[in-house]
Write a protein that holds these residues in place. Structure first.
Motif, PDB file in Angstrom:
ATOM      1  N   ARG A 265      51.852  22.016  33.673  1.00  0.00           N
ATOM      2  CA  ARG A 265      51.071  22.773  32.688  1.00  0.00           C
ATOM      3  C   ARG A 265      51.386  22.292  31.284  1.00  0.00           C
ATOM      4  N   PRO A 266      50.394  21.690  30.574  1.00  0.00           N
ATOM      5  CA  PRO A 266      50.638  21.255  29.190  1.00  0.00           C
ATOM      6  C   PRO A 266      51.017  22.437  28.315  1.00  0.00           C
ATOM      7  N   LEU A 267      51.934  22.212  27.360  1.00  0.00           N
ATOM      8  CA  LEU A 267      52.474  23.293  26.549  1.00  0.00           C
ATOM      9  C   LEU A 267      52.050  23.239  25.086  1.00  0.00           C
TER      10      LEU A 267
ATOM     11  N   ILE B 145      65.624  26.628  33.308  1.00  0.00           N
ATOM     12  CA  ILE B 145      65.140  25.331  33.805  1.00  0.00           C
ATOM     13  C   ILE B 145      65.684  24.236  32.879  1.00  0.00           C
ATOM     14  N   PRO B 146      65.954  23.056  33.417  1.00  0.00           N
ATOM     15  CA  PRO B 146      66.476  21.973  32.566  1.00  0.00           C
ATOM     16  C   PRO B 146      65.349  21.268  31.805  1.00  0.00           C
TER      17      PRO B 146
ATOM     18  N   HIS C 121      61.068  22.554  35.634  1.00  0.00           N
ATOM     19  CA  HIS C 121      61.569  21.664  34.581  1.00  0.00           C
ATOM     20  C   HIS C 121      60.689  21.777  33.333  1.00  0.00           C
ATOM     21  N   GLU C 122      61.307  21.554  32.179  1.00  0.00           N
ATOM     22  CA  GLU C 122      60.607  21.322  30.922  1.00  0.00           C
ATOM     23  C   GLU C 122      60.583  19.805  30.749  1.00  0.00           C
ATOM     24  N   VAL C 123      59.405  19.208  30.780  1.00  0.00           N
ATOM     25  CA  VAL C 123      59.278  17.750  30.785  1.00  0.00           C
ATOM     26  C   VAL C 123      58.732  17.289  29.437  1.00  0.00           C
TER      27      VAL C 123
ATOM     28  N   LEU D 183      55.189  19.316  28.926  1.00  0.00           N
ATOM     29  CA  LEU D 183      54.550  20.086  29.979  1.00  0.00           C
ATOM     30  C   LEU D 183      55.623  20.800  30.783  1.00  0.00           C
ATOM     31  N   ARG D 184      55.228  21.844  31.455  1.00  0.00           N
ATOM     32  CA  ARG D 184      56.151  22.573  32.313  1.00  0.00           C
ATOM     33  C   ARG D 184      55.840  22.221  33.757  1.00  0.00           C
TER      34      ARG D 184
END
Length: 440
Positions: A385-387, A435-436, A369-371, A358-359
């Motif tokens: 936001r789910p990717l 973004i990390p 972040h990219e999680v 998710l973002r």
């Protein structure tokens, strides 16, 4: 006489590497071929200095997978060359992908370790897709990533894809598709227009002017044939004389003039002044000539109305591949229990386990972040936001991911994802990812 082509230029299951089929043969021998597996396509990093990447090619990949078959000619070649044994040939003759495929939708931004594509199936099915997956995603995502930077540099002025003559004929059509996904307004490639429903543009080259006895004759022929809204190429001989001739013939209804050489910034300024002085305030200026994102950014200070971009675009503007890899991250054992697996090496880090992504966004809707979650969804977040979305279920293609409508959908996704990324993505200077990527 049989005039049918000896091969399908659109796709063949042999656009692959030898070792994928020998791995299948050995896995059939060991009994591991039917183990359930999870493969992921991702990039360990972005091209040097790039701050983000854009996913493209998934629609082409899904279309190709739908017809991924080993027919009589492919099987005959494999048998005659001794690539695999009879048992493996029999298995390939029956090949149909029956698994599930998930991933980031086209047009979405990606970052290091983003699970761009996830293939869940038996090893026998997933293994032989590696080269096809990577060749499509690496090429198209590289083009889309470069195109996105060019569109950003253009700051709202249209970019036109004109790189077909600088690429392999099939790559040219794919590049046009990727460019339009990333925001290009149109392409010069007619096959891309036919195949993917893209808008095509084009008028005339220098050879057309040189064909005629005078530039005036050439311009008159083009105007009479294509109408006053056409674009006249004005730098074959003398730019000022050509602009005056164009206006004399077409009047203030002339659509545009194209500049293809010289100091484009300075030239665009004085051509604009000349057009305005002649009453052609609505005639646009299109500039071409080996443009890239840096020259497009420089041209923002000039009164250019559109940019025709070729070589730099179709070669990824210095990054011709996205650097994606396709790795096994999970499999079942003999007992049927699923286990995470990963290659272990000092300079090629992989994380085992099926990924979810998710973002993370802040309260203003800007990405921070990219999680990634391993083996589970990341914890819910107020603005997350789910990717990852599903493309294929049980071997069946889900609707909406292929064809012209998929290109339009991906184009909208690109615009949306760029709007939520931090402003640093619009900088052309080298830097870290915008973004990390973190695991949660």
């Amino acid at each position: 006489m049989d005039t049918s082509p000896a091969w399908d230029s659109r796709f063949t299951s042999l656009y692959t590497d030898h070792y994928e089929l020998t791995m299948l043969q050995a896995a059939l021998h060991s009994g591991a071929a039917e183990r359930r597996t999870v493969f992921e396509a991702f990039a360990r990093g972005l091209p040097e200095g790039r701050r983000y990447g854009i996913v493209a090619g998934t629609g082409r990949l899904l279309e190709g997978l739908a017809s991924f078959r080993f027919g009589p000619s492919e099987l005959e070649f494999l048998e005659q060359t001794g690539v695999v044994n009879g048992a493996t040939l029999a298995r390939l003759a029956e090949f149909r992908f029956t698994g599930d495929i998930w991933g980031y939708p086209e047009g979405e931004a990606y970052f290091p370790y983003s699970p761009v594509l996830i293939v869940e199936s038996t090893f026998a099915e997933a293994c032989i897709l590696e080269t096809f997956v990577l060749s499509v995603l690496n090429h198209d995502s590289a083009i889309a990533s470069a195109a996105s930077r060019m569109v950003s540099a253009a700051a709202g002025r249209p970019c036109l894809e004109m790189g077909s003559r600088r690429a392999h004929e099939e790559a040219a059509a794919a590049a046009a598709r990727a460019a339009v996904i990333a925001g290009f307004a149109a392409t010069s490639n007619l096959e891309a227009g036919r195949r993917f429903g893209l808008r095509t543009v084009g008028t005339a080259a220098h050879s057309f002017t040189l064909l005629h006895d005078t530039e005036r004759d050439a311009f008159r022929a083009q105007l009479d044939s294509l109408g006053s809204g056409t674009t006249l190429l004005v730098d074959t001989y003398d730019v000022e004389a050509a602009v005056r001739t164009a206006v004399d013939l077409a009047g203030d209804k002339l659509g545009a003039v194209r500049l293809d050489s010289g100091d484009l910034v300075a030239q665009a300024h004085w051509v604009r002044e000349l057009l305005d002085s002649l009453g052609n305030v609505h005639t646009k200026i299109v500039v071409t000539s080996d443009l890239d994102e840096y020259s497009v950014a420089a041209l923002r200070a000039a009164p250019a109305d559109a940019y025709g971009i070729g070589t730099a675009l179709v070669t990824g503007s210095g990054a011709p591949t996205a650097g994606m890899v396709y790795k096994l991250v999970g499999r079942t054992n003999d007992a049927g229990k699923f286990a995470a697996v990963a290659k272990s090496s000092k300079n090629k880090i992989n994380v085992g386990g099926r990924k979810h992504a998710l973002r993370r966004l802040d309260s203003s809707g800007t990405a921070t972040h990219e999680v990634l979650g391993v083996g589970r969804l990341p914890p819910k977040e107020p603005h997350g936001r789910p990717l990852v979305q599903q493309f294929i279920s049980g071997g069946k293609l889900l609707p909406g991911w292929t064809g012209p409508e998929a290109v339009a959908r991906a184009r909208r996704r690109h615009a949306d994802t760029m709007a939520e990324l931090p402003a640093v993505v619009n900088r052309l200077q080298r830097g870290e990812p915008a973004i990390p990527t973190i695991y949660a």
